[in-house]
Design a protein around this motif. Structure first.
Motif, PDB file in Angstrom:
ATOM      1  N   ALA A   1     -37.858 -12.116  16.726  1.00 30.45           N
ATOM      2  CA  ALA A   1     -36.789 -12.314  15.753  1.00 30.45           C
ATOM      3  C   ALA A   1     -36.789 -11.219  14.701  1.00 30.45           C
ATOM      4  N   GLY A   2     -37.981 -10.737  14.342  1.00 37.47           N
ATOM      5  CA  GLY A   2     -38.055  -9.652  13.373  1.00 37.47           C
ATOM      6  C   GLY A   2     -37.395  -8.385  13.887  1.00 37.47           C
ATOM      7  N   LEU A   3     -37.531  -8.112  15.180  1.00 33.88           N
ATOM      8  CA  LEU A   3     -36.866  -6.947  15.772  1.00 33.88           C
ATOM      9  C   LEU A   3     -35.353  -7.153  15.813  1.00 33.88           C
ATOM     10  N   LEU A   4     -34.923  -8.355  16.141  1.00 34.73           N
ATOM     11  CA  LEU A   4     -33.487  -8.638  16.212  1.00 34.73           C
ATOM     12  C   LEU A   4     -32.828  -8.631  14.835  1.00 34.73           C
ATOM     13  N   ALA A   5     -33.618  -8.905  13.801  1.00 38.50           N
ATOM     14  CA  ALA A   5     -33.043  -8.978  12.452  1.00 38.50           C
ATOM     15  C   ALA A   5     -32.423  -7.655  12.022  1.00 38.50           C
ATOM     16  N   LEU A   6     -32.985  -6.529  12.501  1.00 39.86           N
ATOM     17  CA  LEU A   6     -32.467  -5.222  12.090  1.00 39.86           C
ATOM     18  C   LEU A   6     -31.015  -5.010  12.512  1.00 39.86           C
ATOM     19  N   PRO A   7     -30.665  -5.094  13.804  1.00 36.08           N
ATOM     20  CA  PRO A   7     -29.251  -4.900  14.165  1.00 36.08           C
ATOM     21  C   PRO A   7     -28.337  -5.979  13.607  1.00 36.08           C
ATOM     22  N   ILE A   8     -28.863  -7.203  13.447  1.00 36.64           N
ATOM     23  CA  ILE A   8     -28.016  -8.269  12.903  1.00 36.64           C
ATOM     24  C   ILE A   8     -27.698  -7.997  11.437  1.00 36.64           C
ATOM     25  N   LEU A   9     -28.702  -7.580  10.662  1.00 34.48           N
ATOM     26  CA  LEU A   9     -28.450  -7.236   9.260  1.00 34.48           C
ATOM     27  C   LEU A   9     -27.502  -6.046   9.172  1.00 34.48           C
ATOM     28  N   SER A  10     -27.669  -5.081  10.058  1.00 35.71           N
ATOM     29  CA  SER A  10     -26.757  -3.933  10.071  1.00 35.71           C
ATOM     30  C   SER A  10     -25.320  -4.388  10.319  1.00 35.71           C
ATOM     31  N   ALA A  11     -25.146  -5.342  11.242  1.00 45.14           N
ATOM     32  CA  ALA A  11     -23.803  -5.874  11.515  1.00 45.14           C
ATOM     33  C   ALA A  11     -23.239  -6.601  10.295  1.00 45.14           C
ATOM     34  N   LEU A  12     -24.084  -7.373   9.612  1.00 43.52           N
ATOM     35  CA  LEU A  12     -23.637  -8.081   8.409  1.00 43.52           C
ATOM     36  C   LEU A  12     -23.226  -7.094   7.326  1.00 43.52           C
ATOM     37  N   ALA A  13     -24.050  -6.074   7.089  1.00 43.91           N
ATOM     38  CA  ALA A  13     -23.709  -5.069   6.075  1.00 43.91           C
ATOM     39  C   ALA A  13     -22.442  -4.319   6.459  1.00 43.91           C
ATOM     40  N   GLY A  14     -22.265  -4.071   7.753  1.00 46.16           N
ATOM     41  CA  GLY A  14     -21.042  -3.421   8.206  1.00 46.16           C
ATOM     42  C   GLY A  14     -19.817  -4.270   7.939  1.00 46.16           C
ATOM     43  N   GLU A  15     -19.956  -5.584   8.139  1.00 40.31           N
ATOM     44  CA  GLU A  15     -18.851  -6.496   7.837  1.00 40.31           C
ATOM     45  C   GLU A  15     -18.524  -6.493   6.346  1.00 40.31           C
ATOM     46  N   LEU A  16     -19.560  -6.396   5.532  1.00 37.51           N
ATOM     47  CA  LEU A  16     -19.364  -6.449   4.086  1.00 37.51           C
ATOM     48  C   LEU A  16     -18.775  -5.155   3.530  1.00 37.51           C
ATOM     49  N   PHE A  17     -19.294  -4.014   3.991  1.00 35.28           N
ATOM     50  CA  PHE A  17     -18.969  -2.742   3.352  1.00 35.28           C
ATOM     51  C   PHE A  17     -18.202  -1.774   4.248  1.00 35.28           C
TER      52      PHE A  17
END
Length: 222
Positions: free
Chosen positions: A113-129
């Protein structure tokens, strides 16, 4: 001015567009180097996780999670401690059922899950900004923060909860921006998983879930 002087002056004059050549070259190098730097950063991120995985329990919570993976969920016996973390324990139990030791099963869920968190957070930040490259750099910075690094390489619920929270946030934001019942269902499932992994974290996306649901009802109808 003599013809010879005129010819000499023409030779020394810069060619058309020569002033733009150097900045264009620099821009080209930057454009080509950015993907390479991102790839190196991602490789460093994976390496730090794999090379620093826990070898044995360290925090008492880790012992309780491992016991829950071995014996089953029972908060009366602190397997694990309240509020229970049922989805996290269930995922570890599934790995135990196929022959993996309770410690390594719990660690595999947390580290994966720690490895998956990186692309998921990147996707969230992309949605935001809306800046994909900056979003990925920001996610890498978060992932390499010492406290995040430490708790993503140990059999704890922190990394799975973070990954689930980021996923729920990204899906809820996308649902609010482009309302549909299918997106709302996916976002609701992600929020439920977040709640099941770490209930105290699962409470955080509930306001966004209500907002997204209200948007779907308003635009699409109940």
């Amino acid at each position: 001015m003599t013809p010879a002087e005129s010819t000499h002056g023409d030779r020394s004059a810069p060619a058309p567009g020569a002033d733009d050549a150097v900045p264009a070259l620099i821009r080209g190098v930057r454009a080509n180097a950015a993907p390479l730097l991102l790839a190196l950063g991602a490789a460093a991120f994976v390496a730090t996780r794999l090379l620093t995985l826990a070898r044995d329990p360290w925090e008492w919570d880790e012992v309780l999670f491992v016991e829950a993976a071995r014996e089953g969920l029972d908060v009366r016996l602190n397997h694990p401690h309240p509020p229970g973390y049922p989805v996290f324990v269930l995922l570890a139990r599934l790995l135990v059922a196929v022959g993996i030791s309770p410690f390594h099963a719990t660690l595999a869920v947390a580290a994966g899950a720690g490895l998956l968190a990186l692309p998921i957070l990147s996707a969230l930040a992309g949605e935001l900004f809306g800046r994909e490259r900056a979003a990925l750099w920001g996610a890498l910075l978060w992932a390499l923060t010492p406290s995040v690094w430490l708790h993503s390489a140990r059999p704890l619920s922190d990394a799975p909860a973070a990954a689930a929270f980021f996923l729920a946030g990204a899906l809820l934001l996308r649902t609010a921006r482009a309302p549909s019942h299918a997106r709302l269902l996916a976002a609701a499932l992600a929020t439920a998983v977040c709640f099941g992994i770490r209930p105290q974290v699962g409470v955080a996306p509930l306001p966004a879930a209500l907002w997204a649901a209200a948007r779907v009802v308003r635009v699409r109808g109940g």
